[in-house]
Design an enzyme around this catalytic site. Structure first.
Site, PDB file in Angstrom:
ATOM      1  N   HIS A  69       1.035  -1.910  -0.135  1.00 53.35           N
ATOM      2  CA  HIS A  69       0.247  -0.435  -0.353  1.00 53.35           C
ATOM      3  C   HIS A  69       0.575   1.018  -0.134  1.00 53.35           C
ATOM      4  CE1 HIS A  69      -0.080  -0.022   4.699  1.00 53.35           C
ATOM      5  NE2 HIS A  69       0.516   1.027   3.960  1.00 53.35           N
ATOM      6  N   ASP A 114      -0.008  -7.657   1.778  1.00 55.48           N
ATOM      7  CA  ASP A 114       0.784  -6.066   1.714  1.00 55.48           C
ATOM      8  C   ASP A 114       1.619  -6.889   2.023  1.00 55.48           C
ATOM      9  OD1 ASP A 114       0.604  -3.373   2.050  1.00 55.48           O
ATOM     10  OD2 ASP A 114       0.201  -3.500   3.771  1.00 55.48           O
ATOM     11  N   GLN A 205       0.834   6.082  11.719  1.00 54.57           N
ATOM     12  CA  GLN A 205       0.563   6.929  10.471  1.00 54.57           C
ATOM     13  C   GLN A 205       2.102   7.189  10.482  1.00 54.57           C
ATOM     14  OE1 GLN A 205      -2.201   9.112  12.631  1.00 54.57           O
ATOM     15  NE2 GLN A 205      -3.649   8.528  11.424  1.00 54.57           N
ATOM     16  N   GLY A 206       2.491   6.901   9.075  1.00 47.52           N
ATOM     17  CA  GLY A 206       3.486   6.745   8.939  1.00 47.52           C
ATOM     18  C   GLY A 206       4.359   5.822   9.213  1.00 47.52           C
ATOM     19  N   SER A 208       4.142   2.527   7.928  1.00 46.32           N
ATOM     20  CA  SER A 208       3.630   1.482   7.481  1.00 46.32           C
ATOM     21  C   SER A 208       4.822   1.313   6.138  1.00 46.32           C
ATOM     22  CB  SER A 208       2.744   1.848   6.376  1.00 46.32           C
ATOM     23  OG  SER A 208       1.333   1.907   6.956  1.00 46.32           O
TER      24      SER A 208
END
Length: 253
Positions: A69, A114, A205-206, A208
């Site tokens: 992603h 993923d 968040q960030g 990933s």
């Protein structure tokens, strides 16, 4: 499911301009502490047009692994990897991406498979701050309760600001059955969960695409979750051992 959860990258380019409504797509480690790249020299900052969007891990002198992603909708020409620096915005060395291979079974709706491999145009120069991380064998299991470490430059709280200096936190591996119950389904064999029932410690968040490591191996890739560090919702990682053969066939690693 995607309307309730968030992937963990920082910019809309990760999704070809459209972000799903997931409280977890931007960020820094929650409940952790500042650390040095020398302690986690396999950690990379994945950057798009020079800005940090995700983490990644060095698996050979020419290959890195991240989350699919993170690279969706992006061409290799826009992507680079910063290695060997505790700061996501400066220092170390920057390596232009030459090839990006997302797993062919990646599903953006379920976030299954993923995984993405990135080949760099200039090899990583190994040093005390730049090292490869070993990979598990195909199907290798990790015991429930195993302490794992996740690192990255994500937000320190849900919907907060991204960290400029590398962060680290330790979280225990959670059984997939327990994780599946917590999320009401959707946890596949290509996923691995880690976190505390009480919350408080998590990727965010960030983060990933970054590494989840245990027993000296890369066991997971930061993928998604419901919010960040919320009680009863462990972080969800892409399980590296589930695609070890795919990694080998595409990268030779």
């Amino acid at each position: 499911m995607l309307t309730a959860v968030v992937l963990l990258c920082l910019v809309a380019s990760c999704f070809g301009g459209t972000l799903p409504v997931r409280p977890r797509l931007d960020g820094r480690i929650v409940g952790g502490q500042t650390t040095s790249i020398s302690n986690y020299p396999y950690q990379l900052s994945l950057q798009s047009s020079g800005s940090h969007i995700c983490g990644a891990s060095i698996i050979s002198t020419t290959w890195a692994i991240t989350a699919a992603h993170c690279v969706a909708g992006s061409s290799a020409s826009r992507l680079s990897l910063r290695a060997g620096s505790s700061n996501r915005g400066s220092g170390g060395s920057v390596h232009q991406a030459a090839q990006v291979i997302a797993h062919p079974n990646y599903n953006s709706n379920t976030v299954d498979y993923d995984f993405a491999l990135i080949r760099v145009s200039s090899a990583f120069s190994l040093s005390s701050n730049v090292r490869t991380i070993p990979l598990p064998s195909q199907g290798e299991s990790v015991s429930t309760g195993t302490s794992a470490v996740v690192t990255g430059w994500g937000t320190t709280r849900e919907n907060g600001a991204a960290a400029s200096v590398l962060q680290v936190v330790a979280v225990p591996v959670v059984a997939n059955s327990q994780c599946n119950s917590a999320y009401g389904g959707g946890i596949t064999d290509r996923m691995l969960c880690a976190g505390y029932t009480s919350g408080g410690k998590d990727a965010c968040q960030g983060d990933s695409g970054g590494p989840l490591a245990a027993n000296g191996k890369l066991i997971g890739v930061v993928s998604w979750g419901y919010g960040c560090a919320r009680p009863n919702y462990p972080g969800v990682y892409a399980r590296v051992a589930s695609v070890r053969n795919w990694i080998s066939s595409n990268s030779g690693v």
